[in-house]
Design a protein around this motif. Structure first.
Motif, PDB file in Angstrom:
ATOM      1  N   ALA A  22      53.856  92.718 -26.287  1.00 51.79           N
ATOM      2  CA  ALA A  22      52.781  93.358 -27.048  1.00 51.79           C
ATOM      3  C   ALA A  22      53.088  93.342 -28.538  1.00 51.79           C
ATOM      4  O   ALA A  22      52.201  93.108 -29.370  1.00 51.79           O
ATOM      5  CB  ALA A  22      52.575  94.795 -26.562  1.00 51.79           C
ATOM      6  N   CYS A  23      54.346  93.572 -28.890  1.00 56.89           N
ATOM      7  CA  CYS A  23      54.742  93.529 -30.299  1.00 56.89           C
ATOM      8  C   CYS A  23      54.569  92.124 -30.863  1.00 56.89           C
ATOM      9  O   CYS A  23      54.070  91.950 -31.985  1.00 56.89           O
ATOM     10  CB  CYS A  23      56.199  93.976 -30.450  1.00 56.89           C
ATOM     11  N   LEU A  24      54.967  91.118 -30.100  1.00 58.56           N
ATOM     12  CA  LEU A  24      54.810  89.732 -30.558  1.00 58.56           C
ATOM     13  C   LEU A  24      53.336  89.380 -30.711  1.00 58.56           C
ATOM     14  O   LEU A  24      52.939  88.747 -31.697  1.00 58.56           O
ATOM     15  CB  LEU A  24      55.481  88.787 -29.559  1.00 58.56           C
ATOM     16  N   ASP A  25      52.537  89.785 -29.733  1.00 57.09           N
ATOM     17  CA  ASP A  25      51.104  89.491 -29.795  1.00 57.09           C
ATOM     18  C   ASP A  25      50.447  90.143 -31.010  1.00 57.09           C
ATOM     19  O   ASP A  25      49.442  89.640 -31.529  1.00 57.09           O
ATOM     20  CB  ASP A  25      50.400  89.963 -28.518  1.00 57.09           C
ATOM     21  N   ASP A  41      64.626  84.976 -22.492  1.00 59.99           N
ATOM     22  CA  ASP A  41      64.282  83.561 -22.701  1.00 59.99           C
ATOM     23  C   ASP A  41      62.795  83.373 -23.002  1.00 59.99           C
ATOM     24  O   ASP A  41      62.426  82.707 -23.976  1.00 59.99           O
ATOM     25  CB  ASP A  41      64.674  82.719 -21.476  1.00 59.99           C
ATOM     26  N   GLU A  42      61.943  83.957 -22.178  1.00 52.43           N
ATOM     27  CA  GLU A  42      60.494  83.812 -22.373  1.00 52.43           C
ATOM     28  C   GLU A  42      60.067  84.387 -23.718  1.00 52.43           C
ATOM     29  O   GLU A  42      59.235  83.814 -24.437  1.00 52.43           O
ATOM     30  CB  GLU A  42      59.742  84.528 -21.242  1.00 52.43           C
ATOM     31  N   LEU A  43      60.663  85.529 -24.086  1.00 51.76           N
ATOM     32  CA  LEU A  43      60.298  86.187 -25.337  1.00 51.76           C
ATOM     33  C   LEU A  43      60.727  85.359 -26.541  1.00 51.76           C
ATOM     34  O   LEU A  43      59.991  85.252 -27.533  1.00 51.76           O
ATOM     35  CB  LEU A  43      60.926  87.582 -25.389  1.00 51.76           C
ATOM     36  N   VAL A  44      61.911  84.777 -26.462  1.00 48.12           N
ATOM     37  CA  VAL A  44      62.399  83.935 -27.559  1.00 48.12           C
ATOM     38  C   VAL A  44      61.499  82.715 -27.720  1.00 48.12           C
ATOM     39  O   VAL A  44      61.176  82.302 -28.841  1.00 48.12           O
ATOM     40  CB  VAL A  44      63.867  83.533 -27.318  1.00 48.12           C
ATOM     41  N   GLU A  45      61.065  82.154 -26.594  1.00 48.86           N
ATOM     42  CA  GLU A  45      60.137  81.014 -26.666  1.00 48.86           C
ATOM     43  C   GLU A  45      58.838  81.391 -27.359  1.00 48.86           C
ATOM     44  O   GLU A  45      58.199  80.561 -27.998  1.00 48.86           O
ATOM     45  CB  GLU A  45      59.844  80.500 -25.253  1.00 48.86           C
ATOM     46  N   ARG A  46      58.455  82.685 -27.240  1.00 50.28           N
ATOM     47  CA  ARG A  46      57.212  83.154 -27.857  1.00 50.28           C
ATOM     48  C   ARG A  46      57.417  83.601 -29.307  1.00 50.28           C
ATOM     49  O   ARG A  46      56.477  84.020 -29.964  1.00 50.28           O
ATOM     50  CB  ARG A  46      56.634  84.322 -27.054  1.00 50.28           C
ATOM     51  N   GLY A  47      58.666  83.566 -29.764  1.00 47.67           N
ATOM     52  CA  GLY A  47      58.918  83.886 -31.166  1.00 47.67           C
ATOM     53  C   GLY A  47      59.808  85.072 -31.424  1.00 47.67           C
ATOM     54  O   GLY A  47      60.063  85.413 -32.591  1.00 47.67           O
TER      55      GLY A  47
END
Length: 292
Positions: A22-25, A41-47
């Motif tokens: 939510a923070c990344l979005d 891993d998934e979060l890092v891929e999203r930035g």
């Protein structure tokens, strides 16, 4: 209002990952850390920015959101010398579920070490995070809550400040989870009884949903009675409730199904009746339970 563009999320279980997403979005610079490697891993891929340590994680932002399994896990992360030093002058919003006493103890510890602290709880499932359906409750210094509200709102839903007493959010959480888990246990027991009588769970579910739909006005009525001490049993006295409970116990035990939870409920009702309150409503039990 205070503008903030960065946040750290500590704890990357299902809920923690949802908070970080939510923070990344929302476009926040989001640093993440978890004791178990690989969950980011998934979060890092999203930035997201992967921190190599807890102290590096909390140093990256003025605000750290903690969401782990309990306060023992939170303490294991936060109450280390390097992390304490890194947190001085910064804010921790602890969304970890635990008891009001633990929340107050952590707030005292934080104050002793120059760490600003808010406690909170998440009252809705993982899938609601980042959506209007999420519900968060918070307690602690109101000025601190207001300062960080812009970033907290990025998590979605509503954010309610319940008061300066740091334990109020946890107290609400405990009381509301009491409703939820007692109800879920009752539903599980009902499904077992239904199955023993040849009724499938799917057959029972629509009628169970109907039971759920009549509860909100009953909650409101019982709340008024509990606060006023006027336990009206005009429509449904506790004697009637106890009789109904006895039928459930008899049917359950006839099928060899444990009826311990319902026996406990009936026992409370019988005690109220024995005290001369048989014409009162069920919520009179609240007064009995509250006696020390």
């Amino acid at each position: 209002m205070y503008e903030q563009s960065a946040v750290t999320v500590v704890g990357l279980g299902p809920m923690g990952r949802a908070l970080a997403r939510a923070c990344l979005d929302a476009g926040l610079r989001t640093t993440v850390w978890n004791r178990t490697p690989g969950r980011d891993d998934e979060l890092v891929e999203r930035g997201a920015i992967r921190a190599r340590s807890a102290e590096e994680a909390v140093s990256a932002s003025d605000l750290t959101v903690v969401c782990v399994v309990n306060y023992d896990a939170a303490d294991a992360v936060l109450r280390r010398d390097a992390v304490i030093e890194a947190l001085k002058g910064r804010t921790v919003v602890n969304l970890t579920a635990d008891t009001p006493e633990r929340a107050r103890d952590t707030a005292s510890w934080a104050a002793e070490h120059g760490i600003r602290y808010l406690d909170g709880a998440i009252m809705t499932p993982v899938v609601t995070i980042g959506t209007p359906d999420a519900v968060f409750i918070h307690s602690g210094p109101q000025d601190l809550f207001r300062k960080h509200l812009p970033v907290l709102e990025k998590l979605g839903g509503t954010h309610t400040h319940l008061g300066e007493d740091i334990g109020r959010a946890a107290a609400h959480d405990i009381a509301l989870l009491d409703i939820f888990w007692t109800a879920m246990t009752g539903y599980a027991h009902a499904l077992a009884v239904a199955k023993a009588e040849g009724i499938t769970a799917r057959e029972l579910a629509p009628f169970a949903k109907g039971i759920g739909e009549i509860l909100p006005p009953i909650f409101e009525e019982f709340a008024d009675e509990a606060d006023s001490g006027n336990f009206s049993g005009e429509d449904n006295p506790i004697t009637s409730a106890a009789s109904s409970m006895a039928h459930i116990i008899h049917t359950s035990e006839a099928h060899g199904i444990d009826a311990g939870v319902m026996r406990a409920a009936e026992g409370l009702a019988r005690r109220v009746i024995g005290m001369g309150h048989g014409e009162d409503g069920l919520i009179r039990v609240t007064e009995l339970l509250g006696r020390r």
